[in-house]
Structure formats: structure tokens, C-alpha cells
Motif scaffolding. Structure first.
Motif, PDB file in Angstrom:
ATOM      1  N   ALA A  93      72.102  -3.920  58.712  1.00 41.97           N
ATOM      2  CA  ALA A  93      72.562  -2.544  58.917  1.00 41.97           C
ATOM      3  C   ALA A  93      71.380  -1.598  59.040  1.00 41.97           C
ATOM      4  N   LYS A  94      70.361  -1.842  58.253  1.00 44.47           N
ATOM      5  CA  LYS A  94      69.157  -1.013  58.299  1.00 44.47           C
ATOM      6  C   LYS A  94      68.393  -1.216  59.618  1.00 44.47           C
ATOM      7  N   ALA A  95      68.495  -2.400  60.178  1.00 47.43           N
ATOM      8  CA  ALA A  95      67.774  -2.731  61.408  1.00 47.43           C
ATOM      9  C   ALA A  95      68.463  -2.223  62.673  1.00 47.43           C
ATOM     10  N   LYS A  96      69.759  -2.001  62.616  1.00 48.40           N
ATOM     11  CA  LYS A  96      70.524  -1.660  63.816  1.00 48.40           C
ATOM     12  C   LYS A  96      70.005  -0.425  64.556  1.00 48.40           C
ATOM     13  N   PRO A  97      69.711   0.686  63.889  1.00 46.44           N
ATOM     14  CA  PRO A  97      69.187   1.842  64.626  1.00 46.44           C
ATOM     15  C   PRO A  97      67.835   1.552  65.302  1.00 46.44           C
ATOM     16  N   LYS A  98      66.999   0.772  64.636  1.00 54.09           N
ATOM     17  CA  LYS A  98      65.699   0.414  65.215  1.00 54.09           C
ATOM     18  C   LYS A  98      65.896  -0.463  66.448  1.00 54.09           C
ATOM     19  N   TYR A  99      66.848  -1.385  66.362  1.00 55.16           N
ATOM     20  CA  TYR A  99      67.161  -2.247  67.503  1.00 55.16           C
ATOM     21  C   TYR A  99      67.609  -1.405  68.699  1.00 55.16           C
ATOM     22  N   LYS A 100      68.505  -0.465  68.462  1.00 51.64           N
ATOM     23  CA  LYS A 100      68.980   0.401  69.547  1.00 51.64           C
ATOM     24  C   LYS A 100      67.831   1.183  70.163  1.00 51.64           C
ATOM     25  N   GLU A 101      66.930   1.653  69.325  1.00 46.60           N
ATOM     26  CA  GLU A 101      65.757   2.392  69.815  1.00 46.60           C
ATOM     27  C   GLU A 101      64.873   1.501  70.697  1.00 46.60           C
ATOM     28  N   ILE A 102      64.613   0.288  70.237  1.00 50.08           N
ATOM     29  CA  ILE A 102      63.763  -0.639  70.993  1.00 50.08           C
ATOM     30  C   ILE A 102      64.405  -0.968  72.335  1.00 50.08           C
TER      31      ILE A 102
ATOM     32  N   ASN B 131      65.596 -13.527  76.029  1.00 49.58           N
ATOM     33  CA  ASN B 131      64.434 -13.709  75.150  1.00 49.58           C
ATOM     34  C   ASN B 131      63.961 -12.377  74.578  1.00 49.58           C
ATOM     35  N   ILE B 132      63.923 -11.347  75.420  1.00 55.13           N
ATOM     36  CA  ILE B 132      63.424 -10.062  74.934  1.00 55.13           C
ATOM     37  C   ILE B 132      64.472  -9.388  74.044  1.00 55.13           C
ATOM     38  N   VAL B 133      65.745  -9.639  74.295  1.00 56.94           N
ATOM     39  CA  VAL B 133      66.795  -9.108  73.408  1.00 56.94           C
ATOM     40  C   VAL B 133      66.653  -9.746  72.026  1.00 56.94           C
ATOM     41  N   ASN B 134      66.456 -11.061  71.984  1.00 54.02           N
ATOM     42  CA  ASN B 134      66.238 -11.734  70.699  1.00 54.02           C
ATOM     43  C   ASN B 134      64.986 -11.197  70.006  1.00 54.02           C
ATOM     44  N   CYS B 135      63.951 -10.948  70.776  1.00 57.07           N
ATOM     45  CA  CYS B 135      62.720 -10.392  70.212  1.00 57.07           C
ATOM     46  C   CYS B 135      62.965  -8.994  69.649  1.00 57.07           C
ATOM     47  N   ALA B 136      63.741  -8.195  70.355  1.00 57.16           N
ATOM     48  CA  ALA B 136      64.055  -6.837  69.871  1.00 57.16           C
ATOM     49  C   ALA B 136      64.840  -6.898  68.562  1.00 57.16           C
ATOM     50  N   ILE B 137      65.770  -7.835  68.469  1.00 52.34           N
ATOM     51  CA  ILE B 137      66.528  -7.997  67.228  1.00 52.34           C
ATOM     52  C   ILE B 137      65.582  -8.382  66.094  1.00 52.34           C
TER      53      ILE B 137
ATOM     54  N   VAL C 217      64.527  -6.234  62.672  1.00 56.64           N
ATOM     55  CA  VAL C 217      64.734  -6.773  61.319  1.00 56.64           C
ATOM     56  C   VAL C 217      63.423  -6.730  60.538  1.00 56.64           C
ATOM     57  N   PHE C 218      62.344  -7.213  61.142  1.00 56.84           N
ATOM     58  CA  PHE C 218      61.050  -7.229  60.453  1.00 56.84           C
ATOM     59  C   PHE C 218      60.586  -5.820  60.094  1.00 56.84           C
ATOM     60  N   LEU C 219      60.816  -4.873  60.998  1.00 53.84           N
ATOM     61  CA  LEU C 219      60.400  -3.492  60.729  1.00 53.84           C
ATOM     62  C   LEU C 219      61.256  -2.838  59.638  1.00 53.84           C
ATOM     63  N   SER C 220      62.431  -3.382  59.382  1.00 52.76           N
ATOM     64  CA  SER C 220      63.331  -2.824  58.372  1.00 52.76           C
ATOM     65  C   SER C 220      63.151  -3.450  56.993  1.00 52.76           C
TER      66      SER C 220
END
Length: 174
Positions: A2-11, A27-33, A37-40
């Protein structure tokens, strides 16, 4: 998550549209996910922790089924033509989040190498200060080849480890 979702949308919102025929969008979608997550997280994971996390996250029923289906098509005329088309596209020349590769068949007919000279994952993760975690994603190549069942995967170099290219070798299983 849940914490990662806004960051994912931004990326994702910052990524350019991928060209038709560019097979690396997933591949890049998986990388963005994974990046979101890592940034969160409260702390950045080690490369070993990131590798374990990503492999666990990706070894689900859908991924296994996708790999098995891909394994049935590995080394077919359609697979080879797809590799040649991807090599000719050189999408990373126009989109830094895509890939450039060469298709190099083994002289003995035992398989081929996909040699990558540009990598969208490297670009994205470097941009977000996570470049040292790129090998976590690269490691999944071995697992996916194993799930496919048609090839043995081998690699000597990666761009992420300072190599001149990523050599993704696929040798036919006997």
C-alpha cells in the motif's frame, strides 16, 4: 504494498510509451513495481535480500505457466524470428527504458545468445538510486529458464556488474 502504490504510479507515469513490437514492456513494469517497493521500505535491502524477495514474488502460478508456455516455443522458427525482430528494433535508441540486443546463434546449433548492450532496468534503477540491486532482477533469468524446461541458461557478464554487455545464453536441453 500500500505504501509503494503511489510511488509505482509516479514511476509509471514518467515512462514513455513503448513501441509496438517492443517485447520488454512487462520487464520495465516489473522493475517499476520492485523499485517502488524498495523505495517504500524502512531500509534498502541488500542485494541478497532483494534477490530472494524478487524470486519469491515472481515464482507464482502465473509466472510458472508463462515460462512453461515459453519453453514449448523456445528454439522454434517463431522464437528465432521474434529474437531477430527484437534485435533489429533497437528500441533503447529511442526509449532509454527499453533494451538493445543482438541475436547470436551458436555455431553448433545448440541454442543462442541474446546479447544486451542497453538495459531499461539498469536505467530505471540507477535513476532511483537502486542500481546495486539490479542483479536481483537479473537472477530471475535462471529461474525462468528452468521453469520453461527447454533450455539451460548461462551468463558470464552483466551490465549491472560492469560487464561490456549482458550475455543471456540459452542452450537446448537434450
Amino acid at each position: 504494498m500500500a505504501k509503494a502504490k503511489p510511488k509505482y504510479k509516479e514511476i509509471i507515469s514518467k515512462l514513455p510509451e513503448f513501441e509496438k513490437g517492443d517485447r520488454f514492456k512487462a520487464n520495465i513494469v516489473n522493475c517499476a513495481i520492485l523499485t517502488s517497493v524498495f523505495l517504500s521500505m524502512d531500509r534498502k535491502p541488500t542485494a541478497a535480500e532483494a534477490t530472494t524477495y524478487y524470486e519469491h514474488a515472481m515464482t507464482n502460478f502465473a509466472t510458472k505457466a508463462f515460462c512453461k508456455l515459453g519453453g514449448k516455443q523456445k528454439f522454434t522458427d517463431k522464437d528465432i524470428e521474434g529474437m531477430k525482430k527484437t534485435a533489429a528494433l533497437k528500441a533503447a535508441d529511442r526509449n532509454p527504458y527499453s533494451w538493445n540486443m543482438e541475436y547470436l546463434p551458436y555455431e553448433d546449433g545448440s541454442g543462442y545468445e541474446a546479447r544486451f548492450t542497453k538495459c531499461g532496468i539498469c536505467t530505471l534503477m540507477k535513476e532511483y538510486g537502486l542500481f546495486e540491486l539490479v542483479p536481483a532482477m537479473c537472477h530471475l533469468d535462471y529461474t525462468m529458464s528452468e521453469f520453461g524446461g527447454a533450455s539451460t541458461f548461462a551468463r558470464e557478464y552483466t551490465l549491472a556488474s560492469g560487464g561490456p554487455y549482458c550475455d543471456c545464453g540459452y542452450k537446448k536441453k537434450k
